[in-house]
Design a protein around this motif. Structure first.
Motif, short mmCIF file in Angstrom:
data_model
loop_
_atom_site.label_atom_id
_atom_site.label_comp_id
_atom_site.label_asym_id
_atom_site.label_seq_id
_atom_site.Cartn_x
_atom_site.Cartn_y
_atom_site.Cartn_z
N CYS A 21 179.32 24.15 121.23
CA CYS A 21 178.25 24.36 122.22
C CYS A 21 178.66 23.79 123.58
O CYS A 21 178.36 24.39 124.62
CB CYS A 21 176.94 23.72 121.75
SG CYS A 21 176.08 24.68 120.49
N ASP A 32 170.76 27.41 126.27
CA ASP A 32 170.28 28.39 125.29
C ASP A 32 171.32 29.47 125.03
O ASP A 32 171.55 29.85 123.88
CB ASP A 32 168.97 29.03 125.76
CG ASP A 32 167.80 28.06 125.72
OD1 ASP A 32 167.84 27.11 124.91
OD2 ASP A 32 166.84 28.26 126.49
N ASP A 33 171.94 29.98 126.09
CA ASP A 33 172.98 30.99 125.92
C ASP A 33 174.16 30.43 125.14
O ASP A 33 174.72 31.10 124.27
CB ASP A 33 173.46 31.53 127.28
CG ASP A 33 172.44 32.42 127.95
OD1 ASP A 33 171.56 32.97 127.25
OD2 ASP A 33 172.50 32.55 129.20
N GLU A 35 174.15 27.98 122.95
CA GLU A 35 173.78 27.83 121.54
C GLU A 35 173.74 29.18 120.85
O GLU A 35 174.18 29.31 119.70
CB GLU A 35 172.43 27.12 121.43
CG GLU A 35 172.50 25.66 121.80
CD GLU A 35 171.15 24.97 121.78
OE1 GLU A 35 170.14 25.61 121.41
OE2 GLU A 35 171.10 23.79 122.17
N ASP A 36 173.21 30.21 121.52
CA ASP A 36 173.17 31.56 120.93
C ASP A 36 174.57 32.07 120.63
O ASP A 36 174.81 32.65 119.57
CB ASP A 36 172.46 32.54 121.86
CG ASP A 36 170.95 32.33 121.94
OD1 ASP A 36 170.41 31.60 121.07
OD2 ASP A 36 170.33 32.88 122.86
N GLN A 39 175.94 30.12 117.62
CA GLN A 39 175.25 30.51 116.38
C GLN A 39 175.70 31.89 115.92
O GLN A 39 175.94 32.10 114.73
CB GLN A 39 173.74 30.47 116.60
CG GLN A 39 173.20 29.06 116.71
CD GLN A 39 171.75 29.02 117.16
OE1 GLN A 39 171.09 30.03 117.24
NE2 GLN A 39 171.27 27.82 117.45
N GLU A 40 175.82 32.82 116.85
CA GLU A 40 176.29 34.16 116.48
C GLU A 40 177.72 34.11 115.95
O GLU A 40 178.08 34.86 115.04
CB GLU A 40 176.17 35.10 117.66
CG GLU A 40 174.73 35.48 117.95
CD GLU A 40 174.59 36.39 119.15
OE1 GLU A 40 175.52 37.17 119.44
OE2 GLU A 40 173.54 36.31 119.80
N ARG A 135 162.41 33.56 122.68
CA ARG A 135 162.11 32.98 121.37
C ARG A 135 160.64 33.27 120.99
O ARG A 135 160.34 33.62 119.84
CB ARG A 135 162.37 31.47 121.41
CG ARG A 135 162.39 30.81 120.06
CD ARG A 135 162.94 29.40 120.14
NE ARG A 135 164.38 29.49 120.40
CZ ARG A 135 165.08 28.63 121.11
NH1 ARG A 135 164.50 27.58 121.63
NH2 ARG A 135 166.37 28.77 121.31
N SER A 144 164.47 39.34 115.73
CA SER A 144 165.39 38.28 116.14
C SER A 144 165.42 38.16 117.66
O SER A 144 165.07 39.09 118.38
CB SER A 144 166.80 38.56 115.62
OG SER A 144 167.38 39.64 116.33
N GLU A 145 165.86 37.01 118.14
CA GLU A 145 166.01 36.81 119.58
C GLU A 145 167.04 37.77 120.15
O GLU A 145 166.92 38.22 121.29
CB GLU A 145 166.41 35.36 119.89
CG GLU A 145 165.27 34.39 119.79
CD GLU A 145 165.69 33.00 120.20
OE1 GLU A 145 166.16 32.83 121.34
OE2 GLU A 145 165.54 32.08 119.38
N LYS A 146 168.05 38.08 119.37
CA LYS A 146 169.09 39.01 119.80
C LYS A 146 168.49 40.40 120.04
O LYS A 146 168.85 41.09 121.00
CB LYS A 146 170.21 39.07 118.76
CG LYS A 146 171.41 39.83 119.22
CD LYS A 146 172.09 39.13 120.37
CE LYS A 146 173.35 39.82 120.78
NZ LYS A 146 173.90 39.29 122.00
N GLU A 149 166.72 40.24 123.31
CA GLU A 149 167.72 40.28 124.39
C GLU A 149 168.24 41.70 124.60
O GLU A 149 168.35 42.17 125.73
CB GLU A 149 168.87 39.34 124.05
CG GLU A 149 169.94 39.29 125.11
CD GLU A 149 171.09 38.38 124.72
OE1 GLU A 149 172.23 38.69 125.11
OE2 GLU A 149 170.85 37.36 124.04
#
Length: 185
Positions: A21, A32-33, A35-36, A39-40, A135, A144-146, A149
């Motif tokens: 991160c 946030d970006d 972490e995304d 995570q992805e 979120r 999902s948040e994705k 987006e």
């Protein structure tokens, strides 16, 4: 699925997540970006069953992958922005009228979101009219948040095309501002 694999994955996630991160944040400058992206990346590692690599190789792979993912993210962000120079001055119109045979600019601006597909419009309006975070939208729509987006990216692209077709300079500026806001979240 073996418990050993879960334990190894969990251990590696806990060991590398913070470091990755930090690396991602150094590229994208948004927590946030960052972490995304990380995570992805971990989801991808799990799906591809790459979590069984030797530790040294895994650490090197993850470091390189997070860098590559950040570069791709930044390229996508850059490609999603539009320059005001891309629209010729002849396409602009007076503030009171649009290019469509005197159609008021306000009508063009109000009808633009109506041209979006239903889910895309819903996500766009929740984000921009109601001020919800990705979120919160994801939770409300149970996606999902994705997905949120992706729908926002799609909405901005479709709105840009709508603006280009209608040639309204002020609407163009509004879309540019919205895309800047979207890319900063």
């Amino acid at each position: 699925m073996s418990a050993d694999r879960k334990d190894i994955f969990k251990s590696r996630f806990q060991e590398h997540y913070s470091r990755l991160c930090c690396i991602a944040y150094g590229y994208v400058s948004d927590q946030d970006d960052a972490e995304d992206i990380v995570q992805e990346l971990f989801i991808s590692v799990w799906n591809k069953r790459l979590d069984g690599m030797p530790e040294k190789e895994f650490a090197a792979y993850m470091t390189t992958s997070v860098r590559n993912s950040c570069v791709s993210f930044l390229r996508k962000r850059r490609d999603d922005t539009v320059s005001i120079d891309a629209y010729p001055a002849s396409a602009s119109c007076m503030p009171d009228e649009g290019p469509e045979e005197g159609k008021p600019l306000q009508d063009i601006m109000e009808s633009a979101p109506d041209t979006l597909p239903a889910r895309c419009r819903e996500v766009f309006l929740l984000a921009k009219l109601h001020g919800l975070k990705y979120r919160e939208i994801a939770e409300k729509l149970e996606v999902s948040e994705k997905t949120v987006e992706n729908q926002m990216t799609k909405a901005v692209k479709l709105l840009r095309m709508y603006v280009a077709e209608h040639g309204a300079l002020l609407v163009t500026v509004a879309v540019i501002i919205l895309s800047i806001i979207i890319n900063c979240e």
